[in-house]
Design a protein around this motif. Structure first.
Motif, PDB file in Angstrom:
ATOM      1  N   PRO A  47       1.067  -1.548   0.243  1.00 22.00           N
ATOM      2  CA  PRO A  47      -0.189  -0.070   0.214  1.00 22.00           C
ATOM      3  C   PRO A  47       0.884   1.203  -0.178  1.00 22.00           C
ATOM      4  N   ASP A  48       0.362   2.667  -0.109  1.00 23.61           N
ATOM      5  CA  ASP A  48       1.066   3.932   0.228  1.00 23.61           C
ATOM      6  C   ASP A  48       1.131   3.669   1.509  1.00 23.61           C
ATOM      7  N   GLY A  49       2.580   4.312   1.170  1.00 24.49           N
ATOM      8  CA  GLY A  49       2.926   4.866   2.260  1.00 24.49           C
ATOM      9  C   GLY A  49       4.319   5.397   2.586  1.00 24.49           C
ATOM     10  N   LYS A  50       4.936   6.346   4.129  1.00 27.45           N
ATOM     11  CA  LYS A  50       5.793   7.167   3.642  1.00 27.45           C
ATOM     12  C   LYS A  50       7.459   5.884   4.531  1.00 27.45           C
ATOM     13  N   LYS A  51       6.990   4.844   5.294  1.00 29.48           N
ATOM     14  CA  LYS A  51       8.238   3.947   5.325  1.00 29.48           C
ATOM     15  C   LYS A  51       8.156   2.935   6.160  1.00 29.48           C
ATOM     16  N   ARG A  99      -9.799 -18.466   4.033  1.00 25.82           N
ATOM     17  CA  ARG A  99      -9.952 -17.157   5.024  1.00 25.82           C
ATOM     18  C   ARG A  99      -9.376 -16.120   3.678  1.00 25.82           C
ATOM     19  N   MET A 100      -8.188 -16.658   2.844  1.00 19.45           N
ATOM     20  CA  MET A 100      -7.936 -15.329   1.917  1.00 19.45           C
ATOM     21  C   MET A 100      -8.992 -15.372   1.362  1.00 19.45           C
ATOM     22  N   GLY A 101      -9.618 -16.055   0.707  1.00 20.00           N
ATOM     23  CA  GLY A 101     -10.816 -16.159  -0.379  1.00 20.00           C
ATOM     24  C   GLY A 101     -11.169 -16.426  -1.381  1.00 20.00           C
ATOM     25  N   ASN A 102     -11.266 -17.510  -1.523  1.00 21.29           N
ATOM     26  CA  ASN A 102     -11.566 -18.247  -3.285  1.00 21.29           C
ATOM     27  C   ASN A 102     -10.235 -18.507  -4.101  1.00 21.29           C
ATOM     28  N   PRO A 143      -5.668  -4.221   5.818  1.00 27.87           N
ATOM     29  CA  PRO A 143      -6.860  -3.922   5.795  1.00 27.87           C
ATOM     30  C   PRO A 143      -7.757  -3.309   4.329  1.00 27.87           C
ATOM     31  N   HIS A 144      -6.517  -3.275   3.989  1.00 25.50           N
ATOM     32  CA  HIS A 144      -7.558  -2.623   1.912  1.00 25.50           C
ATOM     33  C   HIS A 144      -6.224  -3.034   1.450  1.00 25.50           C
TER      34      HIS A 144
END
Length: 176
Positions: A47-51, A99-102, A143-144
């Protein structure tokens, strides 16, 4: 984290020695907890982030974990294990994959499943002269999870496994 997250080879090497590394230059590592995979296969899964930080743990000669954190939130959790040749790692991980989906079969290694938020890949190998299996399990823990479209995420997971599996086998001393 932007696409400028590139080049943590030295930090990743230190990760193996010290158990953790941190990037203040906001780059995607070329090595994932000491396994030289290149930044391109890993970048789409972050994901996007700085560190960015990595944390590696050796659980014995045959087992290790790697966590990748973006802005102090775990984004990727990966395990590498050498197991006996008679074990079916995909069957053992069936519930976790569900649980991770399909989970769907994929053409990576000798057996693989790609799910919505993670994947497993298995490759037969010789470890210390004995027939064994090498198993990589990756879980996108954000979570995303990214990429946002599930189909793109599955493609990114498969691409990552194709790049990572042979390098991880080699790093673990597991010969094809």
């Amino acid at each position: 984290m932007t696409r400028t997250l590139r080049g943590l080879v030295l930090c990743a090497a230190l990760c193996v020695l010290a158990g953790c590394s941190t990037s203040d230059d906001h780059t995607v590592p070329d090595a994932l907890c000491g396994v030289p995979v290149g930044s391109k296969p890993l970048a789409p899964l972050l994901p996007d982030g700085k560190k960015l930080e990595q944390s590696a743990k050796t659980l014995g000669a045959e087992s290790s974990t790697c966590s990748v954190f973006v802005d102090k939130r775990q984004a990727v959790y990966l395990t590498d294990d050498v197991t006996d040749a008679g074990t079916d790692p995909v069957a053992v991980q069936r519930d976790a994959l569900a649980r991770m989906g399909n989970p769907q079969k994929a053409a990576v290694g000798d057996d693989a499943r790609i799910a919505d938020q993670g994947a497993i890949a298995v490759s037969a190998c010789a470890y210390q002269g004995t027939p064994r299996k090498f198993v990589t399990l990756i879980n996108l823990t954000s979570p995303h999870p990214v990429p946002k479209p599930t189909a793109d995420r599955r493609k990114a997971l498969e691409s990552f496994l194709r790049a990572y599996l042979p390098k991880a086998l080699e790093a673990k001393g597991c010969r094809k």
